[in-house]
Design an enzyme around this catalytic site. Structure first.
Site, PDB file in Angstrom:
ATOM      1  N   GLY A   1      27.906  17.777 -30.426  1.00  0.00           N
ATOM      2  CA  GLY A   1      27.207  17.720 -31.710  1.00  0.00           C
ATOM      3  C   GLY A   1      28.094  17.926 -32.923  1.00  0.00           C
ATOM      4  O   GLY A   1      27.606  18.101 -34.030  1.00  0.00           O
TER       5      GLY A   1
ATOM      6  N   HIS B   1      23.627  23.384 -18.927  1.00  0.00           N
ATOM      7  CA  HIS B   1      24.088  22.890 -20.232  1.00  0.00           C
ATOM      8  C   HIS B   1      24.605  24.078 -21.047  1.00  0.00           C
ATOM      9  O   HIS B   1      24.040  25.181 -20.970  1.00  0.00           O
ATOM     10  CB  HIS B   1      22.956  22.170 -20.967  1.00  0.00           C
ATOM     11  CG  HIS B   1      23.460  21.431 -22.161  1.00  0.00           C
ATOM     12  ND1 HIS B   1      23.741  22.073 -23.346  1.00  0.00           N
ATOM     13  CD2 HIS B   1      23.781  20.127 -22.341  1.00  0.00           C
ATOM     14  CE1 HIS B   1      24.210  21.181 -24.209  1.00  0.00           C
ATOM     15  NE2 HIS B   1      24.243  19.988 -23.627  1.00  0.00           N
TER      16      HIS B   1
ATOM     17  N   ASN C   1      20.387  13.006 -23.207  1.00  0.00           N
ATOM     18  CA  ASN C   1      19.870  14.379 -23.199  1.00  0.00           C
ATOM     19  C   ASN C   1      19.234  14.580 -24.571  1.00  0.00           C
ATOM     20  O   ASN C   1      19.939  14.756 -25.557  1.00  0.00           O
ATOM     21  CB  ASN C   1      21.027  15.360 -22.965  1.00  0.00           C
ATOM     22  CG  ASN C   1      20.619  16.801 -23.214  1.00  0.00           C
ATOM     23  OD1 ASN C   1      19.437  17.131 -23.230  1.00  0.00           O
ATOM     24  ND2 ASN C   1      21.612  17.667 -23.398  1.00  0.00           N
TER      25      ASN C   1
ATOM     26  N   LYS D   1      17.432  16.964 -25.746  1.00  0.00           N
ATOM     27  CA  LYS D   1      17.359  18.342 -26.274  1.00  0.00           C
ATOM     28  C   LYS D   1      15.958  18.594 -26.864  1.00  0.00           C
ATOM     29  O   LYS D   1      14.981  18.050 -26.353  1.00  0.00           O
ATOM     30  CB  LYS D   1      18.490  18.588 -27.280  1.00  0.00           C
ATOM     31  CG  LYS D   1      19.848  18.169 -26.709  1.00  0.00           C
ATOM     32  CD  LYS D   1      21.014  18.636 -27.530  1.00  0.00           C
ATOM     33  CE  LYS D   1      22.310  18.159 -26.865  1.00  0.00           C
ATOM     34  NZ  LYS D   1      23.493  18.703 -27.494  1.00  0.00           N
TER      35      LYS D   1
ATOM     36  N   SER E   1      29.726  14.361 -28.368  1.00  0.00           N
ATOM     37  CA  SER E   1      29.932  13.384 -29.440  1.00  0.00           C
ATOM     38  C   SER E   1      30.396  12.027 -28.909  1.00  0.00           C
ATOM     39  O   SER E   1      31.163  11.336 -29.574  1.00  0.00           O
ATOM     40  CB  SER E   1      30.909  13.922 -30.487  1.00  0.00           C
ATOM     41  OG  SER E   1      30.380  15.092 -31.083  1.00  0.00           O
TER      42      SER E   1
ATOM     43  N   GLU F   1      24.222  24.884 -23.973  1.00  0.00           N
ATOM     44  CA  GLU F   1      23.205  25.506 -24.838  1.00  0.00           C
ATOM     45  C   GLU F   1      22.326  26.463 -24.028  1.00  0.00           C
ATOM     46  O   GLU F   1      21.849  27.476 -24.553  1.00  0.00           O
ATOM     47  CB  GLU F   1      22.391  24.410 -25.549  1.00  0.00           C
ATOM     48  CG  GLU F   1      23.238  23.748 -26.639  1.00  0.00           C
ATOM     49  CD  GLU F   1      22.925  22.284 -26.919  1.00  0.00           C
ATOM     50  OE1 GLU F   1      21.833  21.806 -26.553  1.00  0.00           O
ATOM     51  OE2 GLU F   1      23.792  21.607 -27.510  1.00  0.00           O
TER      52      GLU F   1
ATOM     53  N   GLU G   1      31.566  18.653 -20.487  1.00  0.00           N
ATOM     54  CA  GLU G   1      31.207  18.653 -21.902  1.00  0.00           C
ATOM     55  C   GLU G   1      31.940  19.786 -22.618  1.00  0.00           C
ATOM     56  O   GLU G   1      31.455  20.933 -22.618  1.00  0.00           O
ATOM     57  CB  GLU G   1      29.700  18.860 -22.064  1.00  0.00           C
ATOM     58  CG  GLU G   1      28.865  17.791 -21.402  1.00  0.00           C
ATOM     59  CD  GLU G   1      27.473  17.681 -22.029  1.00  0.00           C
ATOM     60  OE1 GLU G   1      27.123  16.587 -22.460  1.00  0.00           O
ATOM     61  OE2 GLU G   1      26.772  18.702 -22.111  1.00  0.00           O
TER      62      GLU G   1
HETATM   63  P1  PGA Z   1      26.126  15.202 -28.307  1.00  0.00           P
HETATM   64  O1  PGA Z   1      25.546  16.146 -27.136  1.00  0.00           O
HETATM   65  O2  PGA Z   1      26.307  13.827 -27.689  1.00  0.00           O
HETATM   66  O3  PGA Z   1      25.092  15.223 -29.378  1.00  0.00           O
HETATM   67  O4  PGA Z   1      27.435  15.791 -28.709  1.00  0.00           O
HETATM   68  C1  PGA Z   1      25.939  15.989 -25.805  1.00  0.00           C
HETATM   69  C2  PGA Z   1      25.254  17.019 -24.945  1.00  0.00           C
HETATM   70  O5  PGA Z   1      25.104  18.180 -25.381  1.00  0.00           O
HETATM   71  O6  PGA Z   1      24.820  16.725 -23.807  1.00  0.00           O
END
Ligand code: PGA
Length: 253
Positions: free
Chosen positions: A173, A95, A9, A11, A212, A97, A167
């Site tokens: 992140g 997601h 992903n 982003k 992460s 976000e 998640e």
């Molecule tokens: P990350 O993000 O691996 O950078 O923690 C995962 C995600 O938001 O899909």
């Protein structure tokens, strides 16, 4: 036997140059790891480029979000028909976000799931709790409510052709990966919840871990019984890291 999936992903990241370099590398890695479905979900503006670079390889791709409408006066949106036209297999929906920064409710996410599926895309439904909800022991309540909104709109059978990505928001992140035990417990709880609707669907649906997940943590996470791969943010922007994660999935396939 569920085929593992490792999905990047990206982003809001990428340039024409980095997209070219990453996709060239990942097509080779996908071709060499056929026991795993390898995919990249890219910013919509790059999906056409990804299609040009990845067509003919085993690498799959998709979008990071999708609108509920197929066309019309909805400035700035990307419709599932458009995303599909550029050869996409997947559309991420819900997601954290999007839920957080764009106020997407469980009902809006369910509508996006339906729009994606109705137009030939495999929805990747993201679910997961905040740190406060985790601390309050509400993880499964949150995940179940996020899934239930989709079941209410689309029916349990819709999960025959969909992916779930667990998640935990506190792990995204932050470098704070959920331990394999925590993640496995939640994944098993999600599957048990789906089983109360339909055991066959529950056994078949692929549940990815995200948050992460990196080259170091992936092997132990992917060794867990109910973890069927990963949704990878930051590490999917680095060739060596994403490759190692895919190889970890192959080792458990
Ligand atoms: P990350 O993000 O691996 O950078 O923690 C995962 C995600 O938001 O899909």
């Amino acid at each position: 036997m569920r085929k593992p999936v490792v999905m990047g992903n990206w982003k809001l990241n990428g340039t024409k140059s980095t997209v070219t370099d990453l996709i060239k590398a990942f097509t080779g890695v996908a071709n060499a790891n056929e026991k795993v479905d390898v995919a990249i979900c890219a910013p919509a503006i790059f999906i056409g480029m990804v299609e040009s670079l990845a067509t003919g390889s085993k690498l799959q791709w998709g979008s990071e979000d999708v609108d509920v409408h197929t066309s019309g006066a909805f400035t700035g949106e990307n419709s599932p028909v458009m995303i599909k036209e550029f050869g996409s297999t997947y559309a991420i929906v819900g997601h954290s976000e999007r839920r957080g920064y764009h106020n997407e409710s469980n009902e809006v996410v369910a509508a996006k799931f339906k729009a994606a599926q109705d137009n030939g895309l495999v929805p990747v439904l993201c679910i997961g709790e905040s740190e406060a909800e985790y601390d309050a022991g509400k993880t499964l309540d949150v995940c179940q409510a996020e899934i239930k909104a989709v079941i209410d709109l689309c029916g349990i059978e819709a999960f025959k052709n969909a992916i779930i990505a667990y998640e935990p928001i506190w792990a995204i992140g932050t470098g704070k990966t959920a331990t394999p035990e925590i993640a496995q417990n939640v994944h098993a709880g999600i599957r048990a919840f789906l089983k109360t609707f339909n055991a066959e669907v529950a056994d078949g649906v692929r549940i990815l871990y995200g948050g992460s997940c990196n080259a170091k943590t992936a092997p132990e996470l992917f060794a867990q019984k109910d973890i069927d791969g990963g949704l990878i943010g930051g590490a999917s922007l680095k060739v060596a890291d994403f490759t190692a994660i895919i190889e970890a999935a192959t080792a458990n396939a």
